[in-house]
Structures are given as structure tokens and as C-alpha cells.
Motif scaffolding. Structure first.
Motif, PDB file in Angstrom:
ATOM      1  N   ASP A  75     -61.596  37.638 -27.701  1.00  0.00           N
ATOM      2  CA  ASP A  75     -61.558  37.970 -29.122  1.00  0.00           C
ATOM      3  C   ASP A  75     -60.400  37.227 -29.807  1.00  0.00           C
ATOM      4  OD1 ASP A  75     -62.097  39.572 -31.541  1.00  0.00           O
ATOM      5  OD2 ASP A  75     -60.221  40.596 -31.036  1.00  0.00           O
ATOM      6  N   THR A 116     -51.654  47.292 -18.443  1.00  0.00           N
ATOM      7  CA  THR A 116     -52.507  47.766 -17.357  1.00  0.00           C
ATOM      8  C   THR A 116     -51.889  48.935 -16.593  1.00  0.00           C
ATOM      9  OG1 THR A 116     -51.616  46.089 -15.856  1.00  0.00           O
ATOM     10  CG2 THR A 116     -53.654  45.547 -17.000  1.00  0.00           C
ATOM     11  N   MET A 162     -54.807  50.400 -19.252  1.00  0.00           N
ATOM     12  CA  MET A 162     -55.981  49.660 -19.733  1.00  0.00           C
ATOM     13  C   MET A 162     -56.634  48.916 -18.574  1.00  0.00           C
ATOM     14  SD  MET A 162     -54.795  47.921 -23.312  1.00  0.00           S
ATOM     15  CE  MET A 162     -54.003  48.894 -24.607  1.00  0.00           C
ATOM     16  N   ALA A 165     -61.638  40.939 -22.521  1.00  0.00           N
ATOM     17  CA  ALA A 165     -62.347  40.941 -23.806  1.00  0.00           C
ATOM     18  C   ALA A 165     -61.361  40.644 -24.939  1.00  0.00           C
ATOM     19  CB  ALA A 165     -63.031  42.288 -24.024  1.00  0.00           C
ATOM     20  N   GLY A 166     -60.153  41.165 -24.818  1.00  0.00           N
ATOM     21  CA  GLY A 166     -59.120  40.938 -25.834  1.00  0.00           C
ATOM     22  C   GLY A 166     -58.757  39.466 -25.935  1.00  0.00           C
ATOM     23  N   GLU A 207     -60.797  44.524 -17.703  1.00  0.00           N
ATOM     24  CA  GLU A 207     -61.919  44.062 -18.535  1.00  0.00           C
ATOM     25  C   GLU A 207     -61.545  44.091 -20.024  1.00  0.00           C
ATOM     26  OE1 GLU A 207     -62.194  46.401 -16.140  1.00  0.00           O
ATOM     27  OE2 GLU A 207     -63.046  44.996 -14.681  1.00  0.00           O
ATOM     28  N   ARG A 208     -60.752  45.101 -20.411  1.00  0.00           N
ATOM     29  CA  ARG A 208     -60.367  45.187 -21.817  1.00  0.00           C
ATOM     30  C   ARG A 208     -59.439  44.024 -22.183  1.00  0.00           C
ATOM     31  NH1 ARG A 208     -57.530  50.360 -24.862  1.00  0.00           N
ATOM     32  NH2 ARG A 208     -57.089  49.270 -26.834  1.00  0.00           N
ATOM     33  N   ASP A 235     -60.019  45.551 -31.696  1.00  0.00           N
ATOM     34  CA  ASP A 235     -59.145  46.226 -30.740  1.00  0.00           C
ATOM     35  C   ASP A 235     -57.707  46.049 -31.262  1.00  0.00           C
ATOM     36  OD1 ASP A 235     -57.675  47.199 -28.626  1.00  0.00           O
ATOM     37  OD2 ASP A 235     -58.997  46.343 -27.097  1.00  0.00           O
ATOM     38  N   LEU A 264     -54.515  46.034 -28.981  1.00  0.00           N
ATOM     39  CA  LEU A 264     -54.239  44.785 -28.265  1.00  0.00           C
ATOM     40  C   LEU A 264     -53.751  43.694 -29.208  1.00  0.00           C
ATOM     41  CD1 LEU A 264     -56.912  43.977 -25.543  1.00  0.00           C
ATOM     42  CD2 LEU A 264     -54.505  44.577 -25.281  1.00  0.00           C
TER      43      LEU A 264
END
Lengths: 201, 201
Positions: free
Chosen positions: B189, B173, B178, B185-186, B181-182, A152, A155
Motif C-alpha cells: 500500500d 510485530t 501485528m 500489505a502495508g 501479513e499486515r 491502514d 501503519l
């Protein structure tokens, strides 16, 4: 950001005016690098550029106008360096090298202009949406997509940019006394971790 | 940050006062979660907590006092959750799990209180030095030292914190649409990349 539009009228006069403007801004940039933002007065810039004080006032209105024009000038310079300047910052080098060079260039620019950047920092609700911030994070996103296409990158680019925030650099260098070399090494290490590559030897 | 000192006088009265205060703040937090910061008025909090309006005014002075007390209350709550709450946020879980849980807790808190956090954000030169920011980055530094002891954990902690900046969350956001949830997840990660570990399945 101040808009740097063309000067209306005669084309030769326009070119002259642009040259004079650039000369004044370069004089102001030298003063900032040597004495910090406090050293930049209209008088000092006139003396450094060897022009009359009236010329500086006519061009920039007041000291705030001069400082904003200077920030804008240096943001455009950085942008032109990474868009079309020599590698590794500009095109021609591998994307990972360009990404490393980008952060070091931003850190170097902040070392010279931190007071200005702090004073000009927009409010919280516009900090990440103003055009200058957008140009930088887009550049990082494009490089990341070439290095880690499955991630991603949008991000991750924001995170990388956030690590170069002038307010954070101010905190680390001035409030906590970290040398600039440590921040530079930190950027190189961060890029390696984010891209899951080995740091350069 | 408002200081939450003890109430002087009789110990039972003190305990009563602290309970009432907490009850009012919890009522305000429910209103924010449901209607955003705009929904928090002194009247609405009084109604939600089933007390007289005068009680809310006596306790917090005005709406700004109430909102600042609420931010302070929730910052203390988060701090107590990661210092002594149940795992994985609190002690007892492996440091990597705690780090993951920390970012998710901060993102969840911001989802409820973003307006408040933006309004209360200090100026650029104090953004990273105020005590609440210090407590959070110290926690991340301590966890990172257990996961990647050879890294410059102090600097990496600042980068991780910068990726949770309310101004950035607001931009991603609300200005760029966005979903939360993204961002979650970011964070997961980013933690995996920074610690050079595999993301959880």
C-alpha cells in the motif's frame, strides 16, 4: 523522559518553583538554539536566567538532568501545541493542514535540539514504544483517520513518524548536507502522496 | 559488518574454505529460522553442519563473530538477489514490481533475523550512514527514479527504508502483535501511495 511532578508543600511556593523551573528551561533552550548542546553548561544557564549557579544545580542535579528536563519540556510543549494550541497545528484547521503543520513543527524542533535528541534516543527495542513516541504517532493516526478512513492509518502513521526520526534528520542534514527547506518540502510532498491529495500551491 | 576477504594460499584450498564457510553459515541460518537467535550456539552449528566444534571456533572465533558473519552473509545474499537474481526482485521486471518485491524480501529476512538485526543496529549517528543501509536505499532510489522521475526520490527512498527499520518491525510485530501479513500489505500500500499508482489486484 523525566517526570515533571508537582512540587510538594505550599501552593504559592509550588507556583513559584514551577515558574522558576520554566524560566531556567527557557534559558537553556535559548542557549541550545544559539550555540548547540555543547553551549549548555550549568554556569551558562545560570547566567542566561540571571540566577545563582546553586539554583540550577539544586533544580536539575547535573547537566544530564538539565538536558533531559529540557527535552521533556520541549516534548510537552509540542504536545500541548498540537493538542490545544492555535491552528493549523492545533485544533480548528482541516486535518490535512494540521498534519502538514505537525511535521514542520517536528522538523523545526529537531533543528534546534538534534544533538540532544540523538543522545537521548532509546535502544532499538524501545525506540517506538516509549511514551513520547506513542503520543506523536497517535496524533498522526487520528488525523489520518479523518483524511483517509479506509487506509491502514496506524501503519501509515508509523511510516510518517519514521521519516521524522532524529537519526534520519541527522544523516540527511549533517552527513549529506541537505538544507532544512528540502526536508520540509519532502514532508509536504510525502503527506500529499500518503493521503493521495494534491500538494498545496 | 565483517569483511569477507579471500582466504590466502592455494586456490583449491581457498575455494574449499569458502564452501565450508558458506555451509556453516547456512546451518546457522537454518537454526535461527527454526529456533531464533538464542538457538544458535557454536555446538549447535557444528552439529547441524556435521563438522567438529573446533572447525566452527577456528572459522568464527566466538558466537558473536558467527552471528555477525551470518548477518553479513544474509545482507550480501539480499544484495545479490536484487542486483542479479531472478525477477521480480532482480532485473527484468518493471521497476514498480521490483520495488514491491524488495520490501517483501526485506520483511521476510527480518522475520528470520530480527533479534540479530536489533542487536547489531548501529548507534543513532551511524544508523543511516553505514554501508549496508546505503546499498539498500540506493537501490530504492534508482527504482523510484524510473517510476516517478520528477519526485525527490532520494528523500522518498529514505522514508521507504525507514518503514522497514528492524526496530519498527520489532515494535509492530512483537510489541503490538501485528501479523507479518499486515506489514506486507502495508508495504504494498505504501509503495502504491508514494508512487501514486494503483495497488496490484
Amino acid at each position: 523522559m523525566l517526570e515533571v511532578g508537582p512540587v510538594p508543600g505550599d501552593p504559592c511556593l509550588r507556583a513559584d518553583a514551577a515558574r522558576n523551573r520554566a524560566r531556567l528551561l527557557e534559558a537553556a533552550a535559548r542557549l541550545i538554539a544559539e550555540h548547540g548542546a555543547a553551549g549548555v553548561t550549568m554556569e551558562a544557564v545560570a547566567a542566561e536566567a540571571q540566577v545563582g549557579k546553586g539554583t540550577v544545580f539544586r533544580r536539575f542535579g547535573d547537566r544530564t538532568g538539565l538536558l533531559m528536563a529540557l527535552l521533556d519540556h520541549s516534548a510537552r510543549q509540542l504536545q500541548s501545541d498540537f493538542m490545544s494550541g492555535p491552528p493549523p497545528l492545533g485544533p480548528g484547521a482541516p486535518p490535512l493542514d494540521r498534519l502538514r503543520a505537525f511535521g514542520l513543527a517536528v522538523l523545526r524542533r529537531s533543528a534546534d535540539q538534534l544533538d540532544l535528541q540523538l543522545a537521548a534516543q532509546p535502544d532499538a527495542d524501545r525506540r517506538f514504544s516509549h511514551p513520547a513516541a506513542g503520543a506523536l504517532s497517535t496524533h498522526i493516526t487520528v488525523l489520518l483517520r479523518q483524511i483517509i478512513p479506509d487506509a491502514d492509518c496506524d501503519l501509515l502513521a508509523q511510516t510518517l513518524m519514521a521519516s521524522l526520526d532524529p537519526a534520519l534528520i541527522h544523516h540527511l542534514t549533517r552527513q549529506r548536507g541537505m538544507p532544512r527547506e528540502r526536508l520540509e518540502a519532502g514532508w509536504t510532498d510525502l503527506v500529499a502522496r500518503v493521503t493521495r491529495t494534491e500538494p498545496p500551491r
